[in-house]
Design a protein around this motif. Structure first.
Motif, PDB file in Angstrom:
ATOM      1  N   PRO A  28      34.536  60.828  36.315  1.00  0.00           N
ATOM      2  CA  PRO A  28      35.315  59.667  35.877  1.00  0.00           C
ATOM      3  C   PRO A  28      35.789  58.794  37.043  1.00  0.00           C
ATOM      4  CG  PRO A  28      36.060  61.622  34.735  1.00  0.00           C
ATOM      5  CD  PRO A  28      35.102  62.075  35.794  1.00  0.00           C
ATOM      6  N   VAL A  29      36.137  59.414  38.163  1.00  0.00           N
ATOM      7  CA  VAL A  29      36.552  58.639  39.336  1.00  0.00           C
ATOM      8  C   VAL A  29      35.386  57.806  39.853  1.00  0.00           C
ATOM      9  CG1 VAL A  29      37.290  58.832  41.745  1.00  0.00           C
ATOM     10  CG2 VAL A  29      38.432  60.174  39.980  1.00  0.00           C
ATOM     11  N   ALA A  30      34.199  58.385  39.917  1.00  0.00           N
ATOM     12  CA  ALA A  30      33.020  57.647  40.389  1.00  0.00           C
ATOM     13  C   ALA A  30      32.687  56.493  39.440  1.00  0.00           C
ATOM     14  CB  ALA A  30      31.829  58.589  40.519  1.00  0.00           C
ATOM     15  N   ALA A  31      32.791  56.718  38.144  1.00  0.00           N
ATOM     16  CA  ALA A  31      32.521  55.652  37.176  1.00  0.00           C
ATOM     17  C   ALA A  31      33.551  54.537  37.297  1.00  0.00           C
ATOM     18  CB  ALA A  31      32.517  56.222  35.759  1.00  0.00           C
ATOM     19  N   PHE A  32      34.807  54.890  37.480  1.00  0.00           N
ATOM     20  CA  PHE A  32      35.852  53.885  37.632  1.00  0.00           C
ATOM     21  C   PHE A  32      35.635  53.054  38.886  1.00  0.00           C
ATOM     22  CE2 PHE A  32      39.973  52.593  39.372  1.00  0.00           C
ATOM     23  CZ  PHE A  32      40.437  51.819  38.318  1.00  0.00           C
ATOM     24  N   VAL A  33      35.294  53.694  39.982  1.00  0.00           N
ATOM     25  CA  VAL A  33      35.057  52.975  41.235  1.00  0.00           C
ATOM     26  C   VAL A  33      33.846  52.059  41.101  1.00  0.00           C
ATOM     27  CG1 VAL A  33      34.393  53.288  43.658  1.00  0.00           C
ATOM     28  CG2 VAL A  33      36.214  54.665  42.684  1.00  0.00           C
ATOM     29  N   LEU A  35      32.635  50.632  38.352  1.00  0.00           N
ATOM     30  CA  LEU A  35      32.991  49.485  37.527  1.00  0.00           C
ATOM     31  C   LEU A  35      33.938  48.542  38.257  1.00  0.00           C
ATOM     32  CD1 LEU A  35      33.427  51.200  34.059  1.00  0.00           C
ATOM     33  CD2 LEU A  35      31.593  49.675  34.788  1.00  0.00           C
ATOM     34  N   LEU A  36      34.847  49.084  39.028  1.00  0.00           N
ATOM     35  CA  LEU A  36      35.764  48.251  39.797  1.00  0.00           C
ATOM     36  C   LEU A  36      35.012  47.422  40.828  1.00  0.00           C
ATOM     37  CD1 LEU A  36      38.747  47.581  40.244  1.00  0.00           C
ATOM     38  CD2 LEU A  36      38.799  49.385  41.958  1.00  0.00           C
ATOM     39  N   LEU A  37      34.017  48.009  41.468  1.00  0.00           N
ATOM     40  CA  LEU A  37      33.209  47.260  42.427  1.00  0.00           C
ATOM     41  C   LEU A  37      32.384  46.179  41.752  1.00  0.00           C
ATOM     42  CD1 LEU A  37      32.002  50.109  44.817  1.00  0.00           C
ATOM     43  CD2 LEU A  37      33.663  48.297  45.289  1.00  0.00           C
ATOM     44  N   LEU A  38      31.886  46.453  40.560  1.00  0.00           N
ATOM     45  CA  LEU A  38      31.138  45.433  39.827  1.00  0.00           C
ATOM     46  C   LEU A  38      32.024  44.247  39.444  1.00  0.00           C
ATOM     47  CD1 LEU A  38      28.889  47.557  37.467  1.00  0.00           C
ATOM     48  CD2 LEU A  38      28.142  46.087  39.338  1.00  0.00           C
ATOM     49  N   ILE A  39      33.240  44.549  39.036  1.00  0.00           N
ATOM     50  CA  ILE A  39      34.155  43.476  38.650  1.00  0.00           C
ATOM     51  C   ILE A  39      34.609  42.697  39.877  1.00  0.00           C
ATOM     52  CG2 ILE A  39      36.461  43.023  37.710  1.00  0.00           C
ATOM     53  CD1 ILE A  39      35.976  45.372  35.803  1.00  0.00           C
ATOM     54  N   ALA A  40      34.925  43.383  40.951  1.00  0.00           N
ATOM     55  CA  ALA A  40      35.424  42.721  42.155  1.00  0.00           C
ATOM     56  C   ALA A  40      34.345  41.876  42.814  1.00  0.00           C
ATOM     57  CB  ALA A  40      35.949  43.765  43.140  1.00  0.00           C
ATOM     58  N   GLY A  41      33.094  42.283  42.715  1.00  0.00           N
ATOM     59  CA  GLY A  41      32.015  41.540  43.348  1.00  0.00           C
ATOM     60  C   GLY A  41      31.504  40.385  42.520  1.00  0.00           C
ATOM     61  N   SER A  42      32.002  40.210  41.302  1.00  0.00           N
ATOM     62  CA  SER A  42      31.484  39.152  40.447  1.00  0.00           C
ATOM     63  C   SER A  42      31.980  37.775  40.857  1.00  0.00           C
ATOM     64  CB  SER A  42      31.832  39.428  38.990  1.00  0.00           C
ATOM     65  OG  SER A  42      33.235  39.344  38.816  1.00  0.00           O
ATOM     66  N   GLY A  43      32.944  37.685  41.748  1.00  0.00           N
ATOM     67  CA  GLY A  43      33.431  36.396  42.210  1.00  0.00           C
ATOM     68  C   GLY A  43      32.404  35.651  43.029  1.00  0.00           C
ATOM     69  N   GLU A  44      31.463  36.354  43.588  1.00  0.00           N
ATOM     70  CA  GLU A  44      30.425  35.731  44.389  1.00  0.00           C
ATOM     71  C   GLU A  44      29.177  35.405  43.576  1.00  0.00           C
ATOM     72  OE1 GLU A  44      29.658  38.336  47.608  1.00  0.00           O
ATOM     73  OE2 GLU A  44      31.729  38.365  48.270  1.00  0.00           O
ATOM     74  N   ALA A  45      29.190  35.722  42.305  1.00  0.00           N
ATOM     75  CA  ALA A  45      28.016  35.492  41.467  1.00  0.00           C
ATOM     76  C   ALA A  45      27.824  33.993  41.247  1.00  0.00           C
ATOM     77  CB  ALA A  45      28.188  36.197  40.132  1.00  0.00           C
ATOM     78  N   ARG A  46      26.590  33.577  41.228  1.00  0.00           N
ATOM     79  CA  ARG A  46      26.261  32.175  40.999  1.00  0.00           C
ATOM     80  C   ARG A  46      25.298  32.087  39.834  1.00  0.00           C
ATOM     81  NH1 ARG A  46      25.510  30.259  47.223  1.00  0.00           N
ATOM     82  NH2 ARG A  46      27.632  30.763  47.809  1.00  0.00           N
ATOM     83  N   ALA A  47      25.402  30.995  39.132  1.00  0.00           N
ATOM     84  CA  ALA A  47      24.517  30.792  37.994  1.00  0.00           C
ATOM     85  C   ALA A  47      23.104  30.510  38.501  1.00  0.00           C
ATOM     86  CB  ALA A  47      25.009  29.631  37.147  1.00  0.00           C
TER      87      ALA A  47
END
Length: 67
Positions: A28-33, A35-47
């Motif tokens: 569960p800790v690995a899954a949480f980390v 998902l957290l990295l996926l959410i935190a890195g989405s600020g750099e996503a471009r269309a």
């Protein structure tokens, strides 16, 4: 005399001793980390520059679902 039907449970002064395997906390800790990295890195996503028809389909779905 027959064998007991329930295995013996180790007890302590505080009650039943429950021990979890290491992966019961690690997964569960690995899954949480992850998902957290996926959410935190989405600020750099471009269309992407794709087919403009896809945008129309998405707009149509939004209008249909907003009723």
């Amino acid at each position: 005399m027959s064998a007991p039907t329930h295995p013996r449970v180790r007890t302590t002064t505080a009650g039943v001793d429950t021990r979890l395997p290491w992966w019961a906390l690690a997964l569960p800790v690995a899954a949480f980390v992850a998902l957290l990295l996926l959410i935190a890195g989405s600020g750099e996503a471009r269309a992407t520059t794709g087919d403009p028809g896809v945008g129309r389909v998405i707009d149509h779905l939004q209008q249909t679902l907003s009723l």
